[in-house]
Design an enzyme around this catalytic site. Structure first.
Site, PDB file in Angstrom:
ATOM      1  N   HIS A 170      49.828  39.077  37.019  1.00  0.00           N
ATOM      2  CA  HIS A 170      48.880  39.478  38.131  1.00  0.00           C
ATOM      3  C   HIS A 170      47.389  39.790  37.387  1.00  0.00           C
ATOM      4  O   HIS A 170      47.347  40.549  36.358  1.00  0.00           O
ATOM      5  CB  HIS A 170      49.369  40.833  38.965  1.00  0.00           C
ATOM      6  CG  HIS A 170      50.340  40.467  39.427  1.00  0.00           C
ATOM      7  ND1 HIS A 170      51.774  40.358  39.428  1.00  0.00           N
ATOM      8  CD2 HIS A 170      50.367  40.545  40.991  1.00  0.00           C
ATOM      9  CE1 HIS A 170      52.412  40.090  40.434  1.00  0.00           C
ATOM     10  NE2 HIS A 170      51.707  40.119  41.432  1.00  0.00           N
ATOM     11  N   GLU A 292      30.460  39.963  28.596  1.00  0.00           N
ATOM     12  CA  GLU A 292      29.328  39.190  29.165  1.00  0.00           C
ATOM     13  C   GLU A 292      28.981  38.318  28.015  1.00  0.00           C
ATOM     14  O   GLU A 292      28.862  36.883  28.269  1.00  0.00           O
ATOM     15  CB  GLU A 292      27.960  39.876  29.386  1.00  0.00           C
ATOM     16  CG  GLU A 292      28.120  40.778  30.601  1.00  0.00           C
ATOM     17  CD  GLU A 292      26.819  41.327  31.136  1.00  0.00           C
ATOM     18  OE1 GLU A 292      26.046  41.562  30.269  1.00  0.00           O
ATOM     19  OE2 GLU A 292      26.699  41.705  32.622  1.00  0.00           O
ATOM     20  N   ASP A 298      27.399  37.410  34.143  1.00  0.00           N
ATOM     21  CA  ASP A 298      26.691  38.500  34.239  1.00  0.00           C
ATOM     22  C   ASP A 298      27.116  39.592  35.197  1.00  0.00           C
ATOM     23  O   ASP A 298      27.221  39.183  36.410  1.00  0.00           O
ATOM     24  CB  ASP A 298      25.129  38.211  34.498  1.00  0.00           C
ATOM     25  CG  ASP A 298      24.273  39.252  34.625  1.00  0.00           C
ATOM     26  OD1 ASP A 298      24.497  40.561  34.093  1.00  0.00           O
ATOM     27  OD2 ASP A 298      23.148  38.930  35.131  1.00  0.00           O
TER      28      ASP A 298
END
Ligand code: MN
Ligand code: MN
Length: 316
Positions: A170, A292, A298
């Protein structure tokens, strides 16, 4: 006169919260003055509160003695999702859209995801977590294909993982969605799964999930985003096995859910293999900036740049 048990010592936390939600602060329905029967309740959860409040089931709400009251009653329907009009309050990390099969935005009542039809897994799944999401639902275990995928997007089924040695892991955890059976069931859609190494899924990843729920019980409201990154092969020719699993947890105070430069964030970047065996989730703490850089997404893009820089450079 029937004897009322002490809530705090006897009733498990989930039932206790259900009690608060359904009955208000420890108020029981009027029928307890006389004699309740299943016909006095609209929903099973309401009867459960009464069953749990009294010693020895004096109202005979649990005829088969399995601990569940009035099982023939319907379950409480979903309450309104939290901030349904704003499922991505801090921005859309990949600019996913409902028409882009390689970065497909799917909004469910329980979580929002960006699905890659090419990879056969989500780029990310985002969800909120506070005590409103906890309730009496049990683990549904109904792994199944996601009916919301559009034409042209290969459908992943539970059997695609069979015999692979990877868990159906999950992203949004089952135990984060127990308000109702329908909420819990939504976490078992295959679009919320990634092929996850058992040592990752059942140990470090699970331990971080448990720590996360502890934060909620301590009074925090969380915003969580998780995904799998990189590639180490495919299952059934269509389900990418990610090389890494990652997660970002924004930790807000329940009474003042505003992001400031001091708002803590847990971010982890974990190998999706057996190298994580016998390690701790804290061993994988990184900055949001690192995630990122690795993913090209972002996060927190709606926040002002200086604020993003402050919260994204920290390591928990
Ligand atoms: Mn950044
Ligand atoms: Mn950012």
């Amino acid at each position: 006169m029937l004897e009322l048990r002490n809530y705090h010592s006897v009733i498990p936390a989930t039932v206790f919260f259900a009690t608060l939600l359904l009955a208000g602060c420890n108020t029981l329905p009027a029928c307890v003055q006389d004699d309740c029967n299943c016909g006095d309740f609209t929903y099973q959860e309401e009867a459960q509160v009464v069953l749990d409040a009294f010693e020895g089931d004096p109202h005979r709400l649990d005829q088969d003695g399995n601990g569940r009251a009035c099982e023939s009653l319907p379950r409480q329907p979903n309450r309104a999702p939290i901030a349904a009009d704003d499922p991505l309050p801090y921005g859309n990390p990949s600019d996913a859209s409902p028409s882009d099969l390689s970065d497909l935005l799917i909004e469910k009542d329980q979580y929002t995801l960006a699905y890659s039809c090419d990879r056969g897994i989500a780029h990310w799944v985002a969800w909120r977590l506070n005590t409103d999401w906890f309730g009496p639902a049990e683990r549904n275990d109904d792994f199944r294909a996601d009916p919301d995928l559009p034409e042209g997007c290969p459908v992943v089924t539970p059997s695609d993982y069979r015999g692979s040695g990877f868990d159906r892991g999950h992203l949004a955890p089952s135990a984060d969605r127990t308000r109702s059976q329908a909420d819990n069931s939504a976490t078992f859609l295959m679009t919320n799964m990634i092929p996850q190494a058992p040592e990752n899924n059942r140990e470090v990843w699970r331990e971080l999930e448990e720590y996360t729920r502890d934060l909620v019980f301590e009074g925090h409201e969380l915003y969580i985003i998780a995904g799998g990154s990189g590639t180490q092969g495919k299952l059934a020719g269509k389900v990418t096995i990610p090389r890494y699993t990652w997660k970002i947890i924004l930790i807000l105070d329940d009474d003042n859910p505003t992001v400031t430069e001091d708002t803590p964030i847990i971010a982890v970047w974990m190998p999706n293999d057996d190298s994580v065996d016998d390690t701790d989730w804290q061993d994988y703490l990184v900055s949001v900036d690192k995630i990122e850089k690795e993913t090209g997404f972002d996060f927190f893009s709606v926040l002002a740049k200086p604020l993003q820089r402050a919260i994204e450079s920290q390591v928990y």
